[in-house]
Write an enzyme that holds these catalytic residues in place. Structure first.
Site, PDB file in Angstrom:
ATOM      1  N   TYR A 198       6.221  -6.968   7.412  1.00  0.00           N
ATOM      2  CA  TYR A 198       6.150  -8.033   6.408  1.00  0.00           C
ATOM      3  C   TYR A 198       6.349  -9.360   7.140  1.00  0.00           C
ATOM      4  O   TYR A 198       6.577  -9.378   8.346  1.00  0.00           O
ATOM      5  CB  TYR A 198       7.261  -7.838   5.365  1.00  0.00           C
ATOM      6  N   TYR A 255       0.798  -1.232   0.000  1.00  0.00           N
ATOM      7  CA  TYR A 255       0.000   0.000   0.000  1.00  0.00           C
ATOM      8  C   TYR A 255       0.826   1.276   0.000  1.00  0.00           C
ATOM      9  O   TYR A 255       0.278   2.367   0.043  1.00  0.00           O
ATOM     10  CB  TYR A 255      -0.916   0.007   1.237  1.00  0.00           C
ATOM     11  N   GLN A 309      -6.330   5.807   6.618  1.00  0.00           N
ATOM     12  CA  GLN A 309      -5.039   6.331   7.087  1.00  0.00           C
ATOM     13  C   GLN A 309      -5.153   7.148   8.370  1.00  0.00           C
ATOM     14  O   GLN A 309      -4.315   7.035   9.260  1.00  0.00           O
ATOM     15  CB  GLN A 309      -4.399   7.169   5.977  1.00  0.00           C
ATOM     16  N   ASP A 354       2.962   2.856  -2.214  1.00  0.00           N
ATOM     17  CA  ASP A 354       2.962   3.807  -3.329  1.00  0.00           C
ATOM     18  C   ASP A 354       1.637   4.564  -3.395  1.00  0.00           C
ATOM     19  O   ASP A 354       1.610   5.791  -3.457  1.00  0.00           O
ATOM     20  CB  ASP A 354       3.225   3.068  -4.653  1.00  0.00           C
ATOM     21  N   ARG A 388       6.609  -0.357   8.705  1.00  0.00           N
ATOM     22  CA  ARG A 388       7.326  -0.955   7.583  1.00  0.00           C
ATOM     23  C   ARG A 388       7.360   0.026   6.403  1.00  0.00           C
ATOM     24  O   ARG A 388       6.782   1.123   6.471  1.00  0.00           O
ATOM     25  CB  ARG A 388       6.642  -2.260   7.188  1.00  0.00           C
ATOM     26  N   GLY A 389       7.991  -0.427   5.305  1.00  0.00           N
ATOM     27  CA  GLY A 389       7.887   0.287   4.026  1.00  0.00           C
ATOM     28  C   GLY A 389       8.339   1.730   4.088  1.00  0.00           C
ATOM     29  O   GLY A 389       9.459   2.027   4.478  1.00  0.00           O
ATOM     30  N   GLU A 390       7.447   2.613   3.717  1.00  0.00           N
ATOM     31  CA  GLU A 390       7.805   4.034   3.645  1.00  0.00           C
ATOM     32  C   GLU A 390       6.823   4.901   4.433  1.00  0.00           C
ATOM     33  O   GLU A 390       7.183   5.602   5.369  1.00  0.00           O
ATOM     34  CB  GLU A 390       7.831   4.471   2.166  1.00  0.00           C
ATOM     35  N   ASP A 391       5.559   4.823   4.039  1.00  0.00           N
ATOM     36  CA  ASP A 391       4.611   5.778   4.603  1.00  0.00           C
ATOM     37  C   ASP A 391       4.336   5.524   6.088  1.00  0.00           C
ATOM     38  O   ASP A 391       4.284   6.460   6.885  1.00  0.00           O
ATOM     39  CB  ASP A 391       3.300   5.754   3.804  1.00  0.00           C
ATOM     40  N   SER A 392       4.153   4.273   6.486  1.00  0.00           N
ATOM     41  CA  SER A 392       3.882   4.018   7.908  1.00  0.00           C
ATOM     42  C   SER A 392       5.107   4.361   8.751  1.00  0.00           C
ATOM     43  O   SER A 392       4.980   4.758   9.919  1.00  0.00           O
ATOM     44  CB  SER A 392       3.444   2.567   8.149  1.00  0.00           C
TER      45      SER A 392
HETATM   46  O1  TRH Z   1       2.481  -1.272   2.248  1.00  0.00           O
HETATM   47  P1  TRH Z   1       3.923  -1.014   2.349  1.00  0.00           P
HETATM   48  O2  TRH Z   1       4.771  -2.170   2.579  1.00  0.00           O
HETATM   49  O3  TRH Z   1       4.416  -0.273   1.043  1.00  0.00           O
HETATM   50  C1  TRH Z   1       5.653  -0.531   0.423  1.00  0.00           C
HETATM   51  C2  TRH Z   1       6.620   0.600   0.681  1.00  0.00           C
HETATM   52  O4  TRH Z   1       6.075   1.867   0.467  1.00  0.00           O
HETATM   53  C3  TRH Z   1       7.838   0.440  -0.166  1.00  0.00           C
HETATM   54  O5  TRH Z   1       8.701   1.550   0.009  1.00  0.00           O
HETATM   55  C4  TRH Z   1       7.419   0.321  -1.602  1.00  0.00           C
HETATM   56  O6  TRH Z   1       8.514   0.180  -2.402  1.00  0.00           O
HETATM   57  C5  TRH Z   1       6.520  -0.872  -1.742  1.00  0.00           C
HETATM   58  O7  TRH Z   1       5.365  -0.699  -0.948  1.00  0.00           O
HETATM   59  C6  TRH Z   1       6.087  -1.120  -3.157  1.00  0.00           C
HETATM   60  O8  TRH Z   1       4.214   0.019   3.559  1.00  0.00           O
HETATM   61  P2  TRH Z   1       3.887   1.563   3.756  1.00  0.00           P
HETATM   62  O9  TRH Z   1       4.743   2.382   2.866  1.00  0.00           O
HETATM   63  O10 TRH Z   1       3.993   1.823   5.176  1.00  0.00           O
HETATM   64  O11 TRH Z   1       2.377   1.729   3.292  1.00  0.00           O
HETATM   65  C7  TRH Z   1       1.306   1.288   4.030  1.00  0.00           C
HETATM   66  C8  TRH Z   1       0.159   2.259   3.881  1.00  0.00           C
HETATM   67  O12 TRH Z   1      -1.022   1.707   4.442  1.00  0.00           O
HETATM   68  C9  TRH Z   1       0.402   3.574   4.615  1.00  0.00           C
HETATM   69  O13 TRH Z   1      -0.126   4.639   3.843  1.00  0.00           O
HETATM   70  C10 TRH Z   1      -0.412   3.432   5.887  1.00  0.00           C
HETATM   71  C11 TRH Z   1      -1.572   2.632   5.374  1.00  0.00           C
HETATM   72  N1  TRH Z   1      -2.349   1.881   6.366  1.00  0.00           N
HETATM   73  C12 TRH Z   1      -3.680   2.216   6.515  1.00  0.00           C
HETATM   74  O14 TRH Z   1      -4.181   3.138   5.880  1.00  0.00           O
HETATM   75  N2  TRH Z   1      -4.441   1.488   7.402  1.00  0.00           N
HETATM   76  C13 TRH Z   1      -3.927   0.486   8.148  1.00  0.00           C
HETATM   77  O15 TRH Z   1      -4.663  -0.141   8.941  1.00  0.00           O
HETATM   78  C14 TRH Z   1      -2.539   0.172   7.993  1.00  0.00           C
HETATM   79  C15 TRH Z   1      -1.928  -0.926   8.818  1.00  0.00           C
HETATM   80  C16 TRH Z   1      -1.788   0.889   7.093  1.00  0.00           C
END
Ligand code: TRH
Length: 381
Positions: free
Chosen positions: A198, A18, A260, A20, A276-280
């Site tokens: 993850y 999620y 979010q 990107d 994890r990832g970027e945004d969280s």
């Molecule tokens: O989902 P991710 O693992 O996304 C990853 C990374 O961005 C990585 O850098 C990228 O290359 C890859 O995708 C393709 O982790 P991230 O970035 O934290 O994104 C999760 C999103 O989900 C973030 O905007 C928060 C949101 N979220 C919710 O809206 N509700 C929820 O209950 C949770 C747990 C998360």
């Protein structure tokens, strides 16, 4: 300097997870809601988008969600007038016909490639660099989010920190929040931890450490990739939102994936956040609480350099034992050894890390990505 942008097209392909679309959706809302731009968000996978925006209908190719025009990005791209500001998220490659339309537009749009977040030093020198189109009169600019003043900064809504402070300073609000999740009131000395990661080989050892520890630990687990492992730890073949498992000192509540804004509240309400990832990871930094980052793994291992780069910035100036505690736990959580011992040492530094998290967020807050992007537009001919 030219006048402010009034329209923006954001292009996003959903790679996996999620992150990107999470970043693009957040930026789109901010530009539309806080800065009054007409924003079109082009998404190739409306189903994934629907997890972040439950109001969205995956069957509708064009809809308004939270003042943003959300458009399906079809293979056969429609003829549209390009916006003032064009954001190509994470080098997703704009449709050829759209690029041609950008070249024909008068005045030309500002075309920005929004890059992935990294705390590495090289980002400072790469932010804002131009890349002329090989054949058309167009320039694409690299826009890097980041943690220093030389980068594009981080996404931060104008009222987020005030809302966080109001939430964190009001026990009744927090009580209602826990109630809404079906989580009982905190007991004295209890620790609350959110766990968004993850698949992770270290999960079992960490859960066992919490189970056998002296302190009651409540772990809030959003549904997702680590759920099967946690369920298996408790002897279940799978799990779902609403499940509650308890053993020893550990209790796990499985939470639904929420919007979010609601996820932010979880980060604010917990004492420690695994993200994890970027945004969280960025959202955990706005929560003012110690956090552990499970970085998105890349095959060639380059992610470990990114992990260390942020760790170094975040722990700069801390007493050596606190900096080391962060280093060891972040490493253990990303394939390194001894997660249980690392957790105990990390937790023993809690007060120091909490203080640091607060100062860190305050410092980061003055470099706002959306404001920087809009200023970049105005100064780019
Ligand atoms: O989902 P991710 O693992 O996304 C990853 C990374 O961005 C990585 O850098 C990228 O290359 C890859 O995708 C393709 O982790 P991230 O970035 O934290 O994104 C999760 C999103 O989900 C973030 O905007 C928060 C949101 N979220 C919710 O809206 N509700 C929820 O209950 C949770 C747990 C998360």
């Amino acid at each position: 300097m030219k006048s402010a942008a009034t329209s923006c097209d954001i292009f996003c392909t959903v790679v996996d997870n999620y992150g990107d679309i999470g970043v693009c959706w957040r930026l789109a809302r901010q530009l539309a809601n806080e800065h009054g731009l007409q924003v079109r968000l082009w998404v190739d996978d409306l189903k994934s988008f629907g997890r972040l925006c439950p109001d969205a209908n995956a069957d509708h190719g064009r809809q308004i969600c939270r003042e943003v025009e959300v458009r399906r990005w079809p293979a056969d791209f429609p003829a549209v007038e390009p916006a003032d500001l064009v954001i190509e998220a994470f080098a997703c490659r704009l449709p050829e016909s759209y690029v041609q339309a950008m070249a024909a537009r008068e005045p030309g749009p500002v075309w920005v490639n929004l890059e992935y977040l990294s705390a590495e030093d090289w980002v400072d020198g790469s932010h804002g660099l131009p890349s002329p189109h090989p054949t058309l009169p167009l320039t694409r600019y690299f826009f890097f989010p980041g943690f220093t003043r030389q980068t594009g900064g981080l996404l931060l809504e104008h009222d987020l920190l005030a809302r966080r402070d109001a939430f964190q300073s009001d026990a009744a609000t927090q009580g209602r929040y826990w109630q809404s999740l079906g989580v009982p009131e905190r007991q004295p000395g209890e620790l609350r931890v959110s766990l968004f990661s993850y698949e992770n080989e270290a999960i079992e050892d960490l859960l066992r450490c919490w189970e056998r520890g002296d302190q009651l630990v409540t772990c809030l687990l959003p549904e997702g990739r680590s759920l099967p492992q946690v369920a298996a730890f408790f002897g279940y073949p799978g799990g779902k939102a609403g499940d509650v498992w308890q053993r020893g000192k550990l209790r796990v509540h499985v939470l639904p994936f929420v919007e979010q804004e609601r996820y932010d509240e979880l980060l604010w309400a917990c004492d420690v956040n695994f993200v994890r990832g970027e945004d969280s990871c960025v959202r955990a930094q706005w929560a003012d609480r110690p956090f552990i980052w499970h970085i998105y793994p890349q095959h060639d291992g380059v992610h470990l350099a990114k992990l260390e780069a942020l760790r170094l910035r975040y722990t700069e100036g801390l007493p050596p034992e606190a900096a080391l505690a962060v280093r060891n736990l972040w490493r253990a959580w990303n394939g390194g050894p001894d997660v249980a011992g690392s957790w105990l040492r990390f937790y023993s530094q809690y007060k120091v890390l909490e203080g640091r998290s607060r100062a860190w967020a305050q410092w980061l807050a003055s470099n706002n990505l959306a404001l920087n992007l809009l200023a970049f537009y105005r100064q780019t001919e």
